[in-house]
Design a protein around this motif. Sequence first.
Motif, PDB file in Angstrom:
ATOM      1  N   ALA B 111       0.899  -1.704   0.037  1.00 56.11           N
ATOM      2  CA  ALA B 111       0.063   0.659   0.010  1.00 56.11           C
ATOM      3  C   ALA B 111       1.025   1.067   0.383  1.00 56.11           C
ATOM      4  O   ALA B 111       0.518   2.429  -0.395  1.00 56.11           O
ATOM      5  N   HIS B 114       4.162   3.000   5.644  1.00 55.78           N
ATOM      6  CA  HIS B 114       3.815   3.722   7.088  1.00 55.78           C
ATOM      7  C   HIS B 114       4.456   4.027   7.639  1.00 55.78           C
ATOM      8  O   HIS B 114       5.379   4.162   8.310  1.00 55.78           O
ATOM      9  N   PRO B 201       6.056   9.268   6.352  1.00 53.19           N
ATOM     10  CA  PRO B 201       5.500   8.608   5.272  1.00 53.19           C
ATOM     11  C   PRO B 201       5.155   9.084   4.583  1.00 53.19           C
ATOM     12  O   PRO B 201       4.107   8.561   3.087  1.00 53.19           O
ATOM     13  N   LEU B 202       3.699  10.230   5.049  1.00 51.83           N
ATOM     14  CA  LEU B 202       2.969  10.542   4.229  1.00 51.83           C
ATOM     15  C   LEU B 202       3.501  10.798   2.253  1.00 51.83           C
ATOM     16  O   LEU B 202       3.348  10.978   1.869  1.00 51.83           O
ATOM     17  N   ASN B 205       4.393   8.975   0.261  1.00 52.26           N
ATOM     18  CA  ASN B 205       3.690   8.454  -0.445  1.00 52.26           C
ATOM     19  C   ASN B 205       2.818   9.355  -1.627  1.00 52.26           C
ATOM     20  O   ASN B 205       2.640   8.628  -3.032  1.00 52.26           O
ATOM     21  N   LEU B 206       3.186  10.667  -0.754  1.00 48.77           N
ATOM     22  CA  LEU B 206       2.306  11.229  -2.679  1.00 48.77           C
ATOM     23  C   LEU B 206       3.584  11.492  -3.334  1.00 48.77           C
ATOM     24  O   LEU B 206       3.237  11.851  -4.109  1.00 48.77           O
ATOM     25  N   ASN B 209       3.000   9.144  -6.066  1.00 49.69           N
ATOM     26  CA  ASN B 209       1.943   9.045  -6.408  1.00 49.69           C
ATOM     27  C   ASN B 209       1.373   9.925  -7.214  1.00 49.69           C
ATOM     28  O   ASN B 209      -0.156   9.442  -8.111  1.00 49.69           O
ATOM     29  N   ASN B 210       1.620  10.951  -6.858  1.00 47.64           N
ATOM     30  CA  ASN B 210       1.651  12.087  -7.599  1.00 47.64           C
ATOM     31  C   ASN B 210       2.929  12.731  -8.717  1.00 47.64           C
ATOM     32  O   ASN B 210       3.638  12.634  -8.814  1.00 47.64           O
ATOM     33  N   MET B 213       5.337  15.265  -9.058  1.00 48.25           N
ATOM     34  CA  MET B 213       5.835  15.960  -6.858  1.00 48.25           C
ATOM     35  C   MET B 213       7.196  14.559  -6.871  1.00 48.25           C
ATOM     36  O   MET B 213       7.252  13.244  -6.671  1.00 48.25           O
ATOM     37  N   LEU B 216       9.288  16.083  -1.964  1.00 49.37           N
ATOM     38  CA  LEU B 216       8.043  17.017  -0.672  1.00 49.37           C
ATOM     39  C   LEU B 216       8.431  17.506   0.799  1.00 49.37           C
ATOM     40  O   LEU B 216       9.122  16.305   1.412  1.00 49.37           O
TER      41      LEU B 216
END
Lengths: 221, 221
Positions: B111, B114, B201-202, B205-206, B209-210, B213, B216
């Motif tokens: 996924a 985390h 971790p956010l 992930n961004l 997935n984008n 980017m 970040l």
Amino acid sequence: MEIALLGGTGDIGEGLALRWARDTDHTVVVGSRDSEKATHRADDYRTLLDERGVEHDVIGVDNETATERADVVVLSVPPEYAVSTVETVSNGLTSDDVLVSPAVSMDRDGAGFHATPPEDGSVAQAVAGAAPDVPVVGAFQNLAAGALSDLDTELRTDTVVTGDDPEATALVRSLAEEIDGLRALDGGPLAVTALVESVTPLLINLAMNNEGMHDLGVRFQ
Amino acid sequence: MEIALLGGTGDIGEGLALRWARDTDHTVVVGSRDSEKATHRADDYRTLLDERGVEHDVIGVDNETATERADVVVLSVPPEYAVSTVETVSNGLTSDDVLVSPAVSMDRDGAGFHATPPEDGSVAQAVAGAAPDVPVVGAFQNLAAGALSDLDTELRTDTVVTGDDPEATALVRSLAEEIDGLRALDGGPLAVTALVESVTPLLINLAMNNEGMHDLGVRFQ
């Protein structure tokens, strides 16, 4: 398209209702457990938008009716009611609907706010557990309710959208970006939503601890 | 002031070393378990700063010597080595020093990334447990290493500073803000540092997935 805001009479629901009504042509369906409350609140929103000379399409009905009507259902209720609200409206939900989870579970002690995710990992995953046949999308967790519902505030903020159904997440991202000044980012599958939900208590702590900062949102850059 | 970067030969340590060396008059002490590696890396940093015509004060020594010298000690090591590094250098730490924890514990599955905070709640709290007599401050967790170490990148990003000792957190906030383009916010006590660590971790992930980017950071506004 019809967008229902269950619990659309308070907090984040109010801001989303007003912004979607102002910035888009979608029908905004304000839902509440109490249909009279929903009707009154929809009246208030219409008056507010009329005063601004904005065309709008806002109605207020009980949560069950709102869910039956709408294509997209936003669970803008307190986190402890997210799962029970889904159970209440489940008859109106089909696999063609999209259920959006903006709620965040947190508590406060002497140090400040902490994230208190449910056992499923996040509120969004708990909602998905309660609605196994409906695509569930996490979004709008990190928007400041005060800024959102004040239509004079120009947004310049991000929302992170998570979900396991690509069509559903794309739809919610698109609806989010129809709100002026809101950018929707793909956060990945629903399983990583806890990371998004835990930004909200961080925002509140920052607002509490830093002078001149309030109604904080987040921008990833 | 002397700032030690333990594990200052890689990742976030490199960027902080270069930025502090370029933007401030502080002595930057690059630490490593291997003093030869520290010396070589400090040479590299000096060469890089010389090429830019920047005055600087950078030395490279082993972690123990770096800790003995420095007023502020940044644990820019992988999270699994944070506590053991503190134990290694504990003889050089006094209650007048400040120990800074920028590390984040995370893992990855299908996924995405985390947060996997240690039992203490956060890496910063685990560090505090290993150094009970030294003020510990959480900071710099959410900086993108790539952007930080590329001196051509203009930062416009925030770091959230947490800690229980007001003088120590004020000092670290001030050191952070001496880096051009970096804004330091007060995140509250150390007990809420998990919220800051879980932003990292956010961010990854961004970035995954984008499109478009990468590297970040986060800005609260």
